[in-house]
Design a protein around this motif. Structure first.
Motif, PDB file in Angstrom:
ATOM      1  N   GLN A 269       0.810  -1.205   0.000  1.00 14.46           N
ATOM      2  CA  GLN A 269       0.000   0.000   0.000  1.00 14.46           C
ATOM      3  C   GLN A 269       0.855   1.272   0.000  1.00 14.46           C
ATOM      4  N   THR A 304      -3.344  -7.911  -1.152  1.00 18.08           N
ATOM      5  CA  THR A 304      -4.049  -6.651  -1.387  1.00 18.08           C
ATOM      6  C   THR A 304      -3.040  -5.601  -1.845  1.00 18.08           C
ATOM      7  N   GLU A 306      -3.039  -1.719  -2.928  1.00 17.06           N
ATOM      8  CA  GLU A 306      -3.952  -0.581  -2.906  1.00 17.06           C
ATOM      9  C   GLU A 306      -3.237   0.740  -2.618  1.00 17.06           C
ATOM     10  N   GLN A 344      -6.754  -2.475  -6.016  1.00 16.12           N
ATOM     11  CA  GLN A 344      -7.802  -1.471  -5.836  1.00 16.12           C
ATOM     12  C   GLN A 344      -7.225  -0.122  -5.397  1.00 16.12           C
ATOM     13  N   TYR A 345      -7.949   0.955  -5.781  1.00 19.98           N
ATOM     14  CA  TYR A 345      -7.649   2.313  -5.323  1.00 19.98           C
ATOM     15  C   TYR A 345      -6.269   2.805  -5.753  1.00 19.98           C
ATOM     16  N   ASN A 377      -9.832   1.607  -9.663  1.00 21.68           N
ATOM     17  CA  ASN A 377      -8.534   2.186  -9.996  1.00 21.68           C
ATOM     18  C   ASN A 377      -8.701   3.263 -11.059  1.00 21.68           C
TER      19      ASN A 377
END
Length: 546
Positions: A269, A304, A306, A344-345, A377
């Motif tokens: 992240q 994950t 992100e 994601q994001y 995204n």
């Protein structure tokens, strides 16, 4: 969205007086961890005369500094403004709440202590089978020999589980070494490698480091020697757990930016990756094959990825005369040997290879699931919306598919949004697309360049392909319930770095994309409750990432 990160120790601002005039600041934290009663502080100053490791008589070589066995709460501190040559290879173990700290002391504001491997050692810092260690605030380089494997930091685990390792606030640059895809991956800026079972890592944190000009990898973690990965719905005792890669800045790498392998539940992240795959070539070339992407996972479950920004990844040139294919260069990669990856994001822009590589599966995905969600995204001026590739190297068009991969609620803005193949494209287009159960829903695809003919903006999305918005792009033949009106962005011409750029691609109040999406059924591996901006997803949802 603000994400709570793991607590990290910062360099202290307090001072200790040495003699009558020299103010020294010790590495640590404003709230230092507890220390064992017998904990020691050892000092290293490679510009001083030989000493025993005391403040008045510090060690003068990394070899001497590596000799003492360290224990819970011990600190090994290098003096700011000085440089040491060779490799620091400490030994010993800390304890939970009482880590060994390897950091800096000296005048506040002075340059961080530097370790220069000179291309003659495998790493500037090597931690082998150690647990509960924090490395903080050092500068590392290992330049001088382009052959072989070299690293800034090299963690190895071969006898069991390395626990509680933190690598933070490090500046790592100019690490030379081979960039060959078959032998070069265990080399680069930060490398954590399980050498054999039962070697693994637990609660490894790599945070707020700056890595540049390294070969081959920026950051890579191989968390297990196990080659048998179960589906994400089953336990995997041999894999590493608790991996967090957060807040790092990776630039100018010969290969991948950040790769996690052999892990369950890794979190990647708030990192920035720019200008990678600089040594990339056509993956069909048996000699020069060297393909790399910005951030991805392999032999991993429930990863994950992100809130990262990836840009300017290089698209390796094909060496085959007349071929249109190249090699990777995407911001992200959903590889074949993974299950439960969520991308994601993120903000992807100006990547030669495209936004995301989707690896097709050679065989049945019911026995070896290939599930992933690519959602919410923003992709701006990437060369492709997604690239399909037979990453398992055995091209079987009768079973080539993206079963279990879902791509939804992404916003794509580019002169010519398109789908590419990492194959000789004329041959590939006779056989593809065949995407299996790949789902492409609720995405906003916006072409900024006018097309002379519709064929210039042909877009493929397989089936199901529902409730997408295509502007200046003819909806694919397989698409249903498409919207073709201007989505009315706040400012479609916005460009630049930083996730703040995304605000310009929000939808205006009257946008035809608002409320025009379809609710995504409960997903494998997970459901989603918020959009790119952290707001609750409306019912029905908007098309795109907002």
């Amino acid at each position: 969205m603000t994400i709570a990160r793991r607590a990290r120790r910062q360099l202290a601002t307090g001072a200790a007086v040495v003699g009558a005039a020299t103010a020294l600041t010790l590495a640590g934290s404003l709230s230092l961890p507890a220390r064992a009663a017998a904990a020691r502080t050892l000092y290293v100053d490679c510009s001083a005369a030989a000493g025993s490791g005391t403040l008045a008589h510090p060690f003068d070589t990394l070899q001497a500094a590596s000799a003492p066995a360290l224990g819970p709460g011990d600190r090994l501190l290098l003096r700011r403004g000085t440089a040491c040559k060779g490799m620091l290879a400490p030994r010993g173990n800390g304890a939970a709440g009482e880590p060994i700290t390897i950091g800096a002391y000296g005048l506040a504001g002075a340059l961080p202590p530097r370790i220069d491997g000179g291309g003659t050692v495998e790493a500037a810092i090597g931690l082998a089978n150690m647990s509960y260690v924090t490395v903080d605030g050092l500068e590392l380089t290992n330049s001088g020999d382009a052959a072989g494997l070299h690293r800034g930091v090299y963690l190895t685990s071969s006898t069991g589980t390395m626990k509680g390792i933190t690598l933070e606030h490090l500046t790592i640059h100019d690490v030379d070494g081979t960039s060959d895809v078959n032998t070069g991956k265990p080399g680069g800026g930060i490398v954590a490698w399980s050498l054999q079972p039962p070697g693994r890592f637990a609660n490894l944190t790599i945070a707020d480091d700056t890595i540049s000009d390294v070969s081959r990898q920026g950051i890579i973690v191989d968390g297990t020697g196990s080659t048998t990965r179960p589906p994400a719905t089953r336990a995997w005792a041999a894999a590493s757990t608790g991996l967090v890669v957060s807040g790092n800045n990776v630039q100018r790498v010969q290969g991948d930016g950040i790769v996690v392998m052999g892990t369950v539940g890794a979190l990647v992240q708030q990192n920035t990756v720019r200008r990678g795959n600089l040594a990339g070539f056509d993956f069909n070339d048996p000699v020069k094959e060297n393909c790399a992407a910005g951030i991805w996972a392999w032999n991993a479950n429930r990863t994950t990825i992100e809130h990262n920004e990836v840009s300017n990844m290089h698209y390796g040139p094909s060496t085959k005369a007349g071929a249109l294919n190249g090699c990777d260069g995407e911001a992200f990669d959903v590889d074949s040997n993974q299950d439960g990856t969520v991308v994601q994001y993120n903000y992807s822009h100006d990547n030669d290879g495209g936004f995301v590589l989707l690896c097709t599966a050679d065989g049945t995905t019911t026995q070896d699931p290939h599930r992933s969600d690519v959602r919410y995204n923003l992709s701006v001026d990437d060369n492709s919306t997604f690239a399909a590739a037979p990453c398992e190297q055995t091209y079987k068009p009768s079973v080539n598919n993206l079963d279990g991969v879902r791509m939804y609620n992404n916003t794509i803005v580019a002169p010519t949004p398109r789908v590419t193949y990492e194959l000789d494209e004329p041959a590939a287009r006779k056989l593809l697309p065949y995407y299996g159960t790949f789902a492409f829903d609720d995405n906003l695809v916006y072409a900024t360049a006018a097309a002379a003919t519709e064929s210039q903006h042909l877009f493929e999305c397989g089936s199901p392909c529902s409730h997408n918005l295509f502007f200046h792009v003819p909806p694919p033949a397989t698409a249903t319930q498409s919207v073709t009106s201007d989505p009315e962005f706040v400012r479609v011409g916005a460009r630049g770095t930083g996730l703040g750029v995304a605000a310009s691609f929000k939808l205006r109040a009257g946008s035809p994309a608002n409320g025009a999406g379809i609710a995504i059924p409960p997903s494998v591996p997970t459901t989603v409750a918020k959009n790119f901006f952290g707001a609750a997803i409306r019912k029905p949802p908007a098309i795109g990432f907002s």
